[in-house]
Motif scaffolding. Structure first.
Motif, mmCIF file in Angstrom:
data_model
loop_
_atom_site.group_PDB
_atom_site.id
_atom_site.type_symbol
_atom_site.label_atom_id
_atom_site.label_comp_id
_atom_site.label_asym_id
_atom_site.label_seq_id
_atom_site.Cartn_x
_atom_site.Cartn_y
_atom_site.Cartn_z
ATOM 1 N N MET A 82 -3.648 3.096 -3.353
ATOM 2 C CA MET A 82 -2.861 2.586 -4.472
ATOM 3 C C MET A 82 -1.864 1.576 -3.925
ATOM 4 S SD MET A 82 -0.756 4.300 -7.578
ATOM 5 C CE MET A 82 -2.096 5.366 -7.846
ATOM 6 N N TYR A 83 -1.605 0.564 -4.698
ATOM 7 C CA TYR A 83 -0.665 -0.483 -4.341
ATOM 8 C C TYR A 83 0.389 -0.581 -5.432
ATOM 9 C CZ TYR A 83 -4.480 -1.729 -1.261
ATOM 10 O OH TYR A 83 -5.470 -1.683 -0.313
ATOM 11 N N HIS A 84 1.611 -0.912 -5.038
ATOM 12 C CA HIS A 84 2.664 -1.204 -6.001
ATOM 13 C C HIS A 84 3.015 -2.677 -5.875
ATOM 14 C CE1 HIS A 84 3.514 3.054 -6.855
ATOM 15 N NE2 HIS A 84 4.062 2.562 -7.934
ATOM 16 N N GLU A 93 0.865 -1.172 0.000
ATOM 17 C CA GLU A 93 0.000 0.000 0.000
ATOM 18 C C GLU A 93 0.908 1.229 0.000
ATOM 19 O OE1 GLU A 93 -3.930 1.271 2.468
ATOM 20 O OE2 GLU A 93 -2.228 0.531 3.626
ATOM 21 N N ILE A 94 0.890 1.951 -1.101
ATOM 22 C CA ILE A 94 1.807 3.074 -1.270
ATOM 23 C C ILE A 94 1.107 4.400 -1.048
ATOM 24 C CG2 ILE A 94 3.276 4.287 -2.937
ATOM 25 C CD1 ILE A 94 4.514 1.728 -2.019
ATOM 26 N N GLY A 149 12.949 -4.921 -4.980
ATOM 27 C CA GLY A 149 12.217 -3.662 -4.955
ATOM 28 C C GLY A 149 11.616 -3.391 -3.586
ATOM 29 N N PHE A 150 11.126 -4.436 -2.936
ATOM 30 C CA PHE A 150 10.563 -4.289 -1.599
ATOM 31 C C PHE A 150 11.659 -3.915 -0.604
ATOM 32 C CE2 PHE A 150 8.664 -6.386 2.326
ATOM 33 C CZ PHE A 150 7.791 -5.341 2.573
ATOM 34 N N ARG A 151 12.816 -4.541 -0.742
ATOM 35 C CA ARG A 151 13.947 -4.222 0.137
ATOM 36 C C ARG A 151 14.371 -2.765 -0.062
ATOM 37 N NH1 ARG A 151 16.549 -2.203 3.113
ATOM 38 N NH2 ARG A 151 18.547 -2.793 3.993
ATOM 39 N N ALA A 152 14.396 -2.305 -1.310
ATOM 40 C CA ALA A 152 14.751 -0.907 -1.589
ATOM 41 C C ALA A 152 13.731 0.044 -0.964
ATOM 42 C CB ALA A 152 14.848 -0.679 -3.101
ATOM 43 N N TYR A 153 12.462 -0.303 -1.038
ATOM 44 C CA TYR A 153 11.404 0.511 -0.429
ATOM 45 C C TYR A 153 11.615 0.620 1.082
ATOM 46 C CZ TYR A 153 6.781 1.774 1.304
ATOM 47 O OH TYR A 153 5.745 2.373 1.970
ATOM 48 N N LEU A 154 11.883 -0.519 1.727
ATOM 49 C CA LEU A 154 12.131 -0.503 3.169
ATOM 50 C C LEU A 154 13.367 0.339 3.492
ATOM 51 C CD1 LEU A 154 11.409 -4.229 4.091
ATOM 52 C CD2 LEU A 154 9.926 -2.247 4.454
ATOM 53 N N GLY A 155 14.384 0.257 2.643
ATOM 54 C CA GLY A 155 15.588 1.057 2.837
ATOM 55 C C GLY A 155 15.291 2.551 2.803
ATOM 56 N N ALA A 189 10.084 2.975 -8.578
ATOM 57 C CA ALA A 189 9.167 2.082 -7.871
ATOM 58 C C ALA A 189 8.200 2.827 -6.967
ATOM 59 C CB ALA A 189 9.952 1.068 -7.048
ATOM 60 N N LEU A 190 8.509 4.078 -6.650
ATOM 61 C CA LEU A 190 7.687 4.831 -5.706
ATOM 62 C C LEU A 190 7.249 6.144 -6.326
ATOM 63 C CD1 LEU A 190 9.899 4.156 -2.614
ATOM 64 C CD2 LEU A 190 7.741 3.066 -3.169
ATOM 65 N N ARG A 191 6.636 6.054 -7.487
ATOM 66 C CA ARG A 191 6.218 7.260 -8.204
ATOM 67 C C ARG A 191 5.122 8.008 -7.478
ATOM 68 N NH1 ARG A 191 6.744 3.276 -12.104
ATOM 69 N NH2 ARG A 191 4.597 2.714 -11.825
ATOM 70 N N SER A 192 4.358 7.323 -6.653
ATOM 71 C CA SER A 192 3.176 7.904 -6.029
ATOM 72 C C SER A 192 3.462 8.404 -4.625
ATOM 73 C CB SER A 192 2.075 6.852 -5.949
ATOM 74 O OG SER A 192 1.728 6.441 -7.231
ATOM 75 N N GLN A 193 2.518 9.107 -4.100
ATOM 76 C CA GLN A 193 2.582 9.608 -2.731
ATOM 77 C C GLN A 193 2.625 8.438 -1.759
ATOM 78 O OE1 GLN A 193 2.469 12.659 -1.107
ATOM 79 N NE2 GLN A 193 2.744 11.308 0.631
ATOM 80 N N SER A 194 3.656 8.373 -0.975
ATOM 81 C CA SER A 194 3.779 7.282 -0.019
ATOM 82 C C SER A 194 2.934 7.546 1.214
ATOM 83 C CB SER A 194 5.232 7.127 0.417
ATOM 84 O OG SER A 194 5.318 6.173 1.442
#
Length: 169
Positions: A148-150, A30-31, A156-162, A52-57
């Motif tokens: 919105m979900y990615h 859920e982004i 990619g998930f690891r990068a998001y957590l980072g 990977a995170l184009r949208s509002q987080s």
């Protein structure tokens, strides 16, 4: 259902290689909050300007994570909707009771809108009812006007957590 916080704790407790190895092939994260929602923060959006995170987080440790497959994940194929019998429950008034269907496909997933009133969208484009639209890692999916979900693969998930760790979110 798992939250970002659960994965951040697991990442801290395990080495990175073990953490990534333990992830399912794909996760839906859920982004973004509901369309036009009050959770939007332009400063956070600017900080997280990656493909990977184009949208509002949501920029919160409370964001929902849906592992797809595996012992703890959503079994595929799965119906997406706002009733408890759906494999992927999205509780929002713009989501139909049985809104869409997710299935595994080569290189990702396919999503099929089940004739919903408010539509299913992949990367901002409405999916025609009954059409199986491919969804690849880094694609954005929205059901109605809900969150919105990615779709992310393990790296990619690891990068998001980072990013969340780096910005202290």
């Amino acid at each position: 259902m798992k939250r970002i916080e659960d994965y951040l704790q697991r990442l801290s407790a395990q080495g990175e290689a073990d953490f990534v190895r333990g992830l399912p092939d794909l996760v839906l994260v859920e982004i973004e909050g509901s369309e036009g929602g009050k959770d939007q923060d332009p400063v956070v959006t600017a900080q997280m300007n990656t493909k990977a995170l184009r949208s509002q987080s949501l920029a919160t440790r409370e964001a929902r994570v849906f592992p797809l497959g595996g012992a703890d994940g959503v079994a595929l194929p799965a119906t997406v909707g706002r009733v408890a019998t759906c494999g992927l429950l999205v509780e929002h008034s713009s989501v139909s009771k049985q809104h869409a269907r997710l299935e595994r496909a080569e290189g990702g997933l396919v999503v099929e809108d089940l004739g919903s009133t408010n539509g299913t969208f992949v990367n901002g484009q409405r999916v025609a009812a009954g059409v199986k639209q491919p969804v690849r890692p880094d694609d954005a999916v929205r059901f109605g006007r809900a969150s919105m979900y990615h779709l992310l693969d393990p790296s990619g998930f690891r990068a998001y957590l980072g990013l969340l760790q780096r910005f202290g979110l």
